[in-house]
Design an enzyme around this catalytic site. Structure first.
Site, PDB file in Angstrom:
ATOM      1  N   ASP A  31       0.851  -1.199   0.000  1.00  0.00           N
ATOM      2  CA  ASP A  31       0.000   0.000   0.000  1.00  0.00           C
ATOM      3  C   ASP A  31       0.888   1.251   0.000  1.00  0.00           C
ATOM      4  O   ASP A  31       1.845   1.338   0.785  1.00  0.00           O
ATOM      5  CB  ASP A  31      -0.847   0.055   1.294  1.00  0.00           C
ATOM      6  CG  ASP A  31      -1.747  -1.182   1.443  1.00  0.00           C
ATOM      7  OD1 ASP A  31      -2.170  -1.729   0.399  1.00  0.00           O
ATOM      8  OD2 ASP A  31      -1.956  -1.607   2.581  1.00  0.00           O
ATOM      9  N   ASP A  71      -0.406   7.822   7.789  1.00  0.00           N
ATOM     10  CA  ASP A  71      -0.139   6.419   8.166  1.00  0.00           C
ATOM     11  C   ASP A  71       1.045   6.369   9.130  1.00  0.00           C
ATOM     12  O   ASP A  71       1.021   5.718  10.171  1.00  0.00           O
ATOM     13  CB  ASP A  71       0.212   5.574   6.919  1.00  0.00           C
ATOM     14  CG  ASP A  71      -0.985   5.226   6.059  1.00  0.00           C
ATOM     15  OD1 ASP A  71      -0.864   5.316   4.832  1.00  0.00           O
ATOM     16  OD2 ASP A  71      -2.039   4.881   6.638  1.00  0.00           O
ATOM     17  N   GLU A 113       0.621  -3.014  10.900  1.00  0.00           N
ATOM     18  CA  GLU A 113       0.449  -3.293   9.473  1.00  0.00           C
ATOM     19  C   GLU A 113       1.467  -2.510   8.658  1.00  0.00           C
ATOM     20  O   GLU A 113       1.839  -2.893   7.564  1.00  0.00           O
ATOM     21  CB  GLU A 113      -0.971  -2.927   9.008  1.00  0.00           C
ATOM     22  CG  GLU A 113      -1.211  -3.276   7.543  1.00  0.00           C
ATOM     23  CD  GLU A 113      -2.553  -2.798   7.036  1.00  0.00           C
ATOM     24  OE1 GLU A 113      -2.587  -1.716   6.412  1.00  0.00           O
ATOM     25  OE2 GLU A 113      -3.542  -3.487   7.282  1.00  0.00           O
ATOM     26  N   GLU A 114       1.929  -1.395   9.241  1.00  0.00           N
ATOM     27  CA  GLU A 114       2.865  -0.527   8.508  1.00  0.00           C
ATOM     28  C   GLU A 114       4.316  -0.982   8.646  1.00  0.00           C
ATOM     29  O   GLU A 114       5.207  -0.363   8.086  1.00  0.00           O
ATOM     30  CB  GLU A 114       2.727   0.929   9.022  1.00  0.00           C
ATOM     31  CG  GLU A 114       1.352   1.533   8.865  1.00  0.00           C
ATOM     32  CD  GLU A 114       0.865   1.530   7.413  1.00  0.00           C
ATOM     33  OE1 GLU A 114      -0.351   1.445   7.191  1.00  0.00           O
ATOM     34  OE2 GLU A 114       1.721   1.597   6.495  1.00  0.00           O
ATOM     35  N   ASP A 160      -3.804  -1.943  12.730  1.00  0.00           N
ATOM     36  CA  ASP A 160      -3.735  -1.107  11.528  1.00  0.00           C
ATOM     37  C   ASP A 160      -3.984   0.319  12.022  1.00  0.00           C
ATOM     38  O   ASP A 160      -5.114   0.663  12.350  1.00  0.00           O
ATOM     39  CB  ASP A 160      -4.806  -1.553  10.521  1.00  0.00           C
ATOM     40  CG  ASP A 160      -4.727  -0.772   9.228  1.00  0.00           C
ATOM     41  OD1 ASP A 160      -5.451  -1.107   8.279  1.00  0.00           O
ATOM     42  OD2 ASP A 160      -3.925   0.199   9.169  1.00  0.00           O
ATOM     43  N   LEU A 205      -4.150   3.298  10.718  1.00  0.00           N
ATOM     44  CA  LEU A 205      -5.092   4.160   9.995  1.00  0.00           C
ATOM     45  C   LEU A 205      -5.548   3.445   8.725  1.00  0.00           C
ATOM     46  O   LEU A 205      -4.960   3.585   7.653  1.00  0.00           O
ATOM     47  CB  LEU A 205      -4.416   5.500   9.661  1.00  0.00           C
ATOM     48  CG  LEU A 205      -5.368   6.648   9.327  1.00  0.00           C
ATOM     49  CD1 LEU A 205      -6.335   6.914  10.484  1.00  0.00           C
ATOM     50  CD2 LEU A 205      -4.594   7.920   9.027  1.00  0.00           C
ATOM     51  N   ASP A 206      -6.619   2.665   8.891  1.00  0.00           N
ATOM     52  CA  ASP A 206      -7.097   1.871   7.750  1.00  0.00           C
ATOM     53  C   ASP A 206      -7.913   2.760   6.799  1.00  0.00           C
ATOM     54  O   ASP A 206      -8.736   3.562   7.241  1.00  0.00           O
ATOM     55  CB  ASP A 206      -7.980   0.732   8.272  1.00  0.00           C
ATOM     56  CG  ASP A 206      -8.437  -0.155   7.127  1.00  0.00           C
ATOM     57  OD1 ASP A 206      -7.647  -1.012   6.705  1.00  0.00           O
ATOM     58  OD2 ASP A 206      -9.548   0.074   6.619  1.00  0.00           O
ATOM     59  N   GLU A 219      -6.719  -6.738  10.337  1.00  0.00           N
ATOM     60  CA  GLU A 219      -8.056  -6.339   9.871  1.00  0.00           C
ATOM     61  C   GLU A 219      -9.069  -7.471  10.051  1.00  0.00           C
ATOM     62  O   GLU A 219     -10.123  -7.305  10.668  1.00  0.00           O
ATOM     63  CB  GLU A 219      -7.975  -5.954   8.384  1.00  0.00           C
ATOM     64  CG  GLU A 219      -7.080  -4.740   8.115  1.00  0.00           C
ATOM     65  CD  GLU A 219      -6.666  -4.573   6.653  1.00  0.00           C
ATOM     66  OE1 GLU A 219      -6.510  -5.591   5.931  1.00  0.00           O
ATOM     67  OE2 GLU A 219      -6.500  -3.412   6.240  1.00  0.00           O
TER      68      GLU A 219
HETATM   69  P1  P6P Z   1     -10.764  -1.698  -2.654  1.00  0.00           P
HETATM   70  C1  P6P Z   1      -8.469   0.158   2.443  1.00  0.00           C
HETATM   71  O1  P6P Z   1      -7.328   0.314   1.615  1.00  0.00           O
HETATM   72  C2  P6P Z   1      -8.711  -1.331   2.567  1.00  0.00           C
HETATM   73  O2  P6P Z   1      -7.603  -1.953   3.106  1.00  0.00           O
HETATM   74  C3  P6P Z   1      -9.949  -1.573   3.419  1.00  0.00           C
HETATM   75  O3  P6P Z   1     -10.161  -0.558   4.335  1.00  0.00           O
HETATM   76  C4  P6P Z   1     -11.074  -1.646   2.409  1.00  0.00           C
HETATM   77  O4  P6P Z   1     -12.133  -2.494   2.792  1.00  0.00           O
HETATM   78  C5  P6P Z   1     -10.373  -2.189   1.159  1.00  0.00           C
HETATM   79  O5  P6P Z   1      -9.000  -1.857   1.267  1.00  0.00           O
HETATM   80  C6  P6P Z   1     -10.931  -1.538  -0.078  1.00  0.00           C
HETATM   81  O6  P6P Z   1     -10.310  -2.139  -1.175  1.00  0.00           O
HETATM   82  O7  P6P Z   1     -10.071  -2.708  -3.544  1.00  0.00           O
HETATM   83  O8  P6P Z   1     -12.265  -1.807  -2.709  1.00  0.00           O
HETATM   84  O9  P6P Z   1     -10.269  -0.295  -2.819  1.00  0.00           O
END
Ligand code: P6P
Length: 282
Positions: free
Chosen positions: A35, A41, A64-65, A82, A84-85, A226
């Site tokens: 990511d 983050d 996660e980072e 995580d 800042l998800d 997650e």
């Molecule tokens: P997509 C955000 O990057 C994440 O990790 C989750 O929060 C979210 O459900 C998913 O990815 C969204 O992924 O492929 O729909 O952009």
């Protein structure tokens, strides 16, 4: 455990302040999952680490980072988080969240003992899952989190949060999603796992899915940071959490950043997923 939850309250208040005041720009780095990182983050991760390493009952933290855990002396809990998800949603002013899985002994699904998440939206809310699932809300006048209510899922809901690139869905998965829409389910998907799952929980039912796709059979969402925490929340709230075939909390985790297909929802919808996937080989 209470010490960890109280510490997460302080973390949430500081991250919320950072979201409101700091630059949402990108840094030229990626995390282990590939990511692209935004400055927030990194800032959020620093905030979590600063506070969690002071908690006597914490033995190690795994972000996660980061590639590897940070160890400390003493304590018995391992906290995977995580910080800042969904951070890429900040620059379009959508809700984001922090997710914490509290483990004991190791990082398999069966070793998670509690889960906490925070939603930074029009209000700041925190959900704590131990034996039951409790909703708290930040009172910005006192800077205290106040208990609101216990959260429970009904047998069936009306909300659908279908994740993953639709062009890459397996046909049988697309047919299942289409059939739920034909039953009258409403599409509610922001691309932020925390607000999307929070909505289904507060609406007392529905289905969030981030399935295996033709190009990513292991899904996208990370087990430790997650998937296991939200599986714990949803199961304690009376719902289900599966990978299409089995309970997500029956899975182990061989690599810190391992992903898995995941479905979280109320009983009726989880049963529908199991029926759809039972004779399918990916
Ligand atoms: P997509 C955000 O990057 C994440 O990790 C989750 O929060 C979210 O459900 C998913 O990815 C969204 O992924 O492929 O729909 O952009």
């Amino acid at each position: 455990m209470t010490e960890i939850v109280k510490t997460i309250e302080k973390i949430a208040i500081e991250i919320y302040e950072a979201i409101k005041t700091k630059d949402t720009g990108k840094v030229n780095s990626q995390n282990k999952s590939g990511d692209v990182q935004v400055k927030l983050d990194v800032i959020s991760d620093e905030i979590v680490e600063k506070y969690l390493l002071k908690v006597s009952s914490v033995k190690e933290i795994m972000s996660e980072e980061k590639e590897k855990p940070v160890l400390k002396s003493g304590g018995k809990y391992l906290v995977a988080y995580d910080p800042l998800d969904g951070s890429s949603l900040i620059d379009v002013d959508l809700s984001v969240g922090s997710i914490f899985g509290i483990y004991e002994g190791g990082y398999s699904g069966s070793e998670i003992k509690a889960a906490v998440y925070v939603v930074y939206g029009p209000r700041v809310e925190m959900v704590v899952a131990r034996d039951v699932v409790e909703l708290f809300r930040l009172n910005e006048k006192t800077n205290e989190f106040e208990f609101i209510k216990e959260l429970k899922l009904k047998n069936k809901g009306k909300v659908l949060a279908p994740g993953g690139t639709q062009a890459k869905w397996f046909d049988f998965h697309k047919k299942m999603i289409d059939s739920l829409f034909k039953e009258g389910y409403r599409l509610r998907y922001s691309g932020g796992m925390v607000p999307d799952l929070h909505q289904i929980l507060l609406k007392e039912g529905g289905l969030f899915s981030y399935p295996a796709t033709i190009d990513k059979k292991e899904g996208k969402l990370r087990k430790l940071f997650e998937v296991f925490p939200f599986a714990y929340v949803y199961k304690k709230a009376g719902g289900g959490a599966i990978d299409g075939y089995k309970d997500l909390l029956s899975l182990d985790c061989k690599d810190y950043h391992e992903t898995t297909p995941c479905f979280f929802g109320s009983e009726y919808e989880i049963k529908k997923v199991l029926e759809t996937y039972k004779d399918k080989k990916l």
